[in-house]
Design a protein around this motif. Structure first.
Motif, short mmCIF file in Angstrom:
data_model
loop_
_atom_site.label_atom_id
_atom_site.label_comp_id
_atom_site.label_asym_id
_atom_site.label_seq_id
_atom_site.Cartn_x
_atom_site.Cartn_y
_atom_site.Cartn_z
N MET A 167 0.84 -1.18 0.00
CA MET A 167 0.00 0.00 0.00
C MET A 167 0.89 1.25 0.00
N LYS A 168 0.54 2.20 -0.82
CA LYS A 168 1.33 3.43 -0.95
C LYS A 168 0.96 4.42 0.15
N THR A 169 1.97 5.07 0.72
CA THR A 169 1.76 6.09 1.74
C THR A 169 1.60 7.44 1.08
N LEU A 170 0.56 8.16 1.47
CA LEU A 170 0.34 9.49 0.92
C LEU A 170 1.16 10.52 1.66
N ASN A 171 1.54 11.54 0.95
CA ASN A 171 2.29 12.65 1.51
C ASN A 171 1.33 13.54 2.31
N LEU A 172 1.56 13.67 3.60
CA LEU A 172 0.66 14.44 4.46
C LEU A 172 0.63 15.92 4.09
N GLN A 173 1.74 16.44 3.62
CA GLN A 173 1.77 17.85 3.21
C GLN A 173 0.83 18.09 2.03
N LYS A 174 0.82 17.17 1.08
CA LYS A 174 -0.07 17.30 -0.07
C LYS A 174 -1.53 17.21 0.37
N LEU A 175 -1.80 16.33 1.33
CA LEU A 175 -3.16 16.24 1.86
C LEU A 175 -3.57 17.53 2.57
N LEU A 176 -2.64 18.10 3.35
CA LEU A 176 -2.91 19.37 4.01
C LEU A 176 -3.19 20.45 2.99
N HIS A 177 -2.41 20.51 1.95
CA HIS A 177 -2.62 21.48 0.88
C HIS A 177 -4.03 21.32 0.30
N SER A 178 -4.43 20.08 0.06
CA SER A 178 -5.76 19.82 -0.49
C SER A 178 -6.86 20.25 0.46
N LEU A 179 -6.67 20.00 1.74
CA LEU A 179 -7.66 20.40 2.74
C LEU A 179 -7.84 21.92 2.76
N ILE A 180 -6.75 22.64 2.72
CA ILE A 180 -6.82 24.10 2.76
C ILE A 180 -7.47 24.65 1.49
N VAL A 181 -7.13 24.08 0.34
CA VAL A 181 -7.76 24.51 -0.91
C VAL A 181 -9.26 24.25 -0.84
N ALA A 182 -9.65 23.09 -0.32
CA ALA A 182 -11.07 22.76 -0.20
C ALA A 182 -11.79 23.75 0.73
N GLN A 183 -11.13 24.15 1.80
CA GLN A 183 -11.73 25.10 2.73
C GLN A 183 -11.86 26.49 2.12
N GLU A 184 -10.84 26.90 1.40
CA GLU A 184 -10.78 28.26 0.85
C GLU A 184 -11.51 28.41 -0.49
N HIS A 185 -11.70 27.31 -1.21
CA HIS A 185 -12.31 27.33 -2.55
C HIS A 185 -11.53 28.22 -3.51
N SER A 186 -10.23 28.36 -3.25
CA SER A 186 -9.40 29.24 -4.06
C SER A 186 -7.94 28.85 -3.89
N LEU A 187 -7.26 28.67 -5.01
CA LEU A 187 -5.83 28.38 -4.94
C LEU A 187 -5.04 29.58 -4.41
N LEU A 209 -1.16 29.20 3.35
CA LEU A 209 -0.08 28.22 3.53
C LEU A 209 1.31 28.85 3.42
N HIS A 210 1.38 30.11 2.99
CA HIS A 210 2.65 30.84 2.80
C HIS A 210 3.55 30.15 1.78
N ILE A 211 2.91 29.72 0.67
CA ILE A 211 3.66 29.17 -0.46
C ILE A 211 3.13 29.84 -1.73
N THR A 212 3.86 29.71 -2.81
CA THR A 212 3.40 30.31 -4.06
C THR A 212 2.23 29.51 -4.62
N SER A 243 1.70 20.76 -6.12
CA SER A 243 1.43 19.83 -5.03
C SER A 243 0.10 19.11 -5.26
N ILE A 244 -0.93 19.86 -5.62
CA ILE A 244 -2.26 19.28 -5.86
C ILE A 244 -2.20 18.35 -7.07
N GLN A 245 -1.56 18.79 -8.13
CA GLN A 245 -1.45 17.96 -9.33
C GLN A 245 -0.68 16.67 -9.05
N SER A 246 0.34 16.77 -8.23
CA SER A 246 1.12 15.59 -7.86
C SER A 246 0.27 14.59 -7.09
#
Length: 73
Positions: free
Chosen positions: A1-21, A28-31, A38-41
């Motif tokens: 079973m593949k382990t997911l990157n928690l940072q990518k999941l966090l990024h997805s959660l924040i995008v889902a909350q904000e509805h805006s990249l 998140l203080h990133i570009t 990150s999301i595409q990955s």
């Protein structure tokens, strides 16, 4: 079973909350391009589309909703 990157999941959660990249990248203080990569990955790793990009913002796909719900548990 593949382990997911928690940072990518966090990024997805924040995008889902904000509805805006842009708003999520500021929170998140990133570009926006780094966040997009990150999301595409994560989408590539899971072989699904998590978000649907629209002119009015970004919304979860049905598969994305499942991922976000599981990540929020």
């Amino acid at each position: 079973m593949k382990t997911l990157n928690l940072q990518k999941l966090l990024h997805s959660l924040i995008v889902a909350q904000e509805h805006s990249l842009l708003a999520a990248s500021k929170k998140l203080h990133i570009t926006q391009s780094a966040l997009t990569r990150s999301i595409q990955s994560l989408e590539d790793e899971l072989s699904i589309k998590i978000f649907r990009r629209k002119s009015t913002g970004i919304e979860l796909t049905a598969e994305g909703q499942i991922i976000i719900n599981k990540a929020s548990e």
